[in-house]
Design a protein around this motif. Sequence first.
Motif, PDB file in Angstrom:
ATOM      1  N   ASN A  44      -4.892   7.047  -1.254  1.00 54.14           N
ATOM      2  CA  ASN A  44      -4.322   5.761  -1.668  1.00 54.14           C
ATOM      3  C   ASN A  44      -5.181   5.037  -2.703  1.00 54.14           C
ATOM      4  O   ASN A  44      -4.894   3.900  -3.059  1.00 54.14           O
ATOM      5  CB  ASN A  44      -4.119   4.854  -0.452  1.00 54.14           C
ATOM      6  N   GLU A  74       3.914   9.788   3.262  1.00 56.74           N
ATOM      7  CA  GLU A  74       2.952   8.693   3.347  1.00 56.74           C
ATOM      8  C   GLU A  74       2.780   8.012   1.992  1.00 56.74           C
ATOM      9  O   GLU A  74       2.806   6.777   1.893  1.00 56.74           O
ATOM     10  CB  GLU A  74       1.609   9.228   3.832  1.00 56.74           C
ATOM     11  N   ASP A  78       3.990   4.187   0.956  1.00 59.27           N
ATOM     12  CA  ASP A  78       3.042   3.200   0.446  1.00 59.27           C
ATOM     13  C   ASP A  78       3.468   2.694  -0.934  1.00 59.27           C
ATOM     14  O   ASP A  78       3.359   1.505  -1.231  1.00 59.27           O
ATOM     15  CB  ASP A  78       1.641   3.806   0.369  1.00 59.27           C
ATOM     16  N   THR A  81       6.506   0.408  -0.471  1.00 60.44           N
ATOM     17  CA  THR A  81       6.083  -0.867   0.095  1.00 60.44           C
ATOM     18  C   THR A  81       5.379  -1.715  -0.955  1.00 60.44           C
ATOM     19  O   THR A  81       5.595  -2.922  -1.053  1.00 60.44           O
ATOM     20  CB  THR A  81       5.139  -0.626   1.286  1.00 60.44           C
ATOM     21  N   GLU A  82       4.528  -1.063  -1.752  1.00 58.40           N
ATOM     22  CA  GLU A  82       3.818  -1.769  -2.821  1.00 58.40           C
ATOM     23  C   GLU A  82       4.804  -2.351  -3.828  1.00 58.40           C
ATOM     24  O   GLU A  82       4.639  -3.470  -4.319  1.00 58.40           O
ATOM     25  CB  GLU A  82       2.866  -0.803  -3.523  1.00 58.40           C
ATOM     26  N   ARG A 309       8.206   3.216   6.140  1.00 59.31           N
ATOM     27  CA  ARG A 309       7.999   2.044   5.294  1.00 59.31           C
ATOM     28  C   ARG A 309       7.950   0.783   6.153  1.00 59.31           C
ATOM     29  O   ARG A 309       7.078  -0.072   5.988  1.00 59.31           O
ATOM     30  CB  ARG A 309       9.125   1.937   4.256  1.00 59.31           C
ATOM     31  N   THR A 312       4.791   0.694   8.146  1.00 56.78           N
ATOM     32  CA  THR A 312       3.648   0.285   7.328  1.00 56.78           C
ATOM     33  C   THR A 312       3.627  -1.227   7.167  1.00 56.78           C
ATOM     34  O   THR A 312       2.582  -1.876   7.301  1.00 56.78           O
ATOM     35  CB  THR A 312       3.711   0.958   5.948  1.00 56.78           C
TER      36      THR A 312
END
Length: 495
Positions: A44, A74, A78, A81-82, A309, A312
């Motif tokens: 990440n 994964e 991420d 979501t970002e 998602r 997270t």
Amino acid sequence: MQLEDQPLAGHIPAQDRLVRQLLDAGRFTRADAAFDELLAGGSNSVDSRWVRSTVLVHRAVLAWRLGRIPLALELLTDGWTELDTQPPTGGSAAHTISMLGFMLEGIGRRGPAMDLMSLAVQIARESGDQPTLAHCQLREGISRVFRAATHPDQAAHQFAAARELSEEAQSLAKPGRVKRSALAVLARSLAGMGEVETAERVAHEALKLARDSSDIYATAMANWVLAGIKRSEGVLTEARTFASRALEGAENVHESLLMMRFSSELAEICRSLGDPVGEAAALRRAVTAAFSAVDILKEGLGQALEQRRVATQAQRMAMAAREAALRDPLTGLANRLGLERMAPVLLERTAAAGRIPWLVLLDVDWFKDVNDFAGHTAGDVVLQEVANMLRRECRAGDLLCRWAGDEFVVLLVDAAEDSREAGPLVAERIRAAVNAHDWRLVLGRLEKKPTVSIGVAAGPNDLDQLFASADIALYKAKRAGRNRVETESREPGSD
């Protein structure tokens, strides 16, 4: 190995692009090693010079093609979501959304996939970034010609749209992979629209450019187009040769969407030739592609992606909730205890300022249907979306609370002194926002989309009395048909 100039260059670090080019050249051992080096600093970890969501989604695509499905999930989660925290503008956002759509297309989530890819084209066009626009148009064009091949009733519309996209993409793109692939898509679109002679000429042009550049992906696309043209002309032996080459190329670069389409095409040509051995071999390759990339995941991957998602997001909210025990971990709003502790202070402050306090109590309509037919994960997403709309429609000083289940409370303490209609006005804005919200990406075609019924009360500086009055108004809204606002005013001295 030299990095070829391509539209992603301005949005993706050089090491990421190197892995992509190794994959496109079929050099998977080197690509795998280069990807490990890339992740050595943490999967990440993204340098601040790059847009994090774009890099993460691009790495998810790389992981997918390398067969690292859990890591791909994964990274994709991420990145998605970002992206939720950023306004969808500019070339980086367009690339990110387009890649998300293309991956969803590959796993069978075709409705949301096409919506995302079309949105990406629009964002890229508005940004004025022509290389990015060409790349986004290419992805959508590929998806449309494949959809035309599998849905004859949509073929005319899909081929016409793909032609328009590919013509502009190849005119905008600099010499390179995007331009070559766009020519192949244009050729397939022309063939589908009956312009066979022009299609064949364009396909051969694309094939020559791809071979001269050792571009396996574009070579496979051009061979597939020529297979379709020869099949339509009844030259089945040549069609089988082109289809075999196309499938071999797709397998060499591990492009699952191409593998599935090309193997099916080869099997159909072999069947028409009376070649049962070739047909069986093509079908076996189709099954292999399906098991490795699609069918194992198609039923659950779309939901798993959304679940991861949401998980997270919930995990991040839970970390904040551990620091502030008065917050709901799912939505990030105040919880019931938070409301009970903060409300008296806010009500006292409102009274001291000579203002009228308002309490807005809302309940999500048809929420049981969401849980029953779309699942509890989708229900959680609905609650989060409602919470986000509350944040947008209320002022920073107002207290927002998830009271229990699908019930929310808003305590309005920041209204103007002369605003005796603040509660109903804010409540109506909330109701309208929820009613107009597009729930399709979350819920698909659920018959009853979520709305909210709202009860509003004003009057005493006492939380229990305000809540009791708002609850009566909410009951009236529910009884009157839902998706409406009802008011129960009890100003001081009205008893």
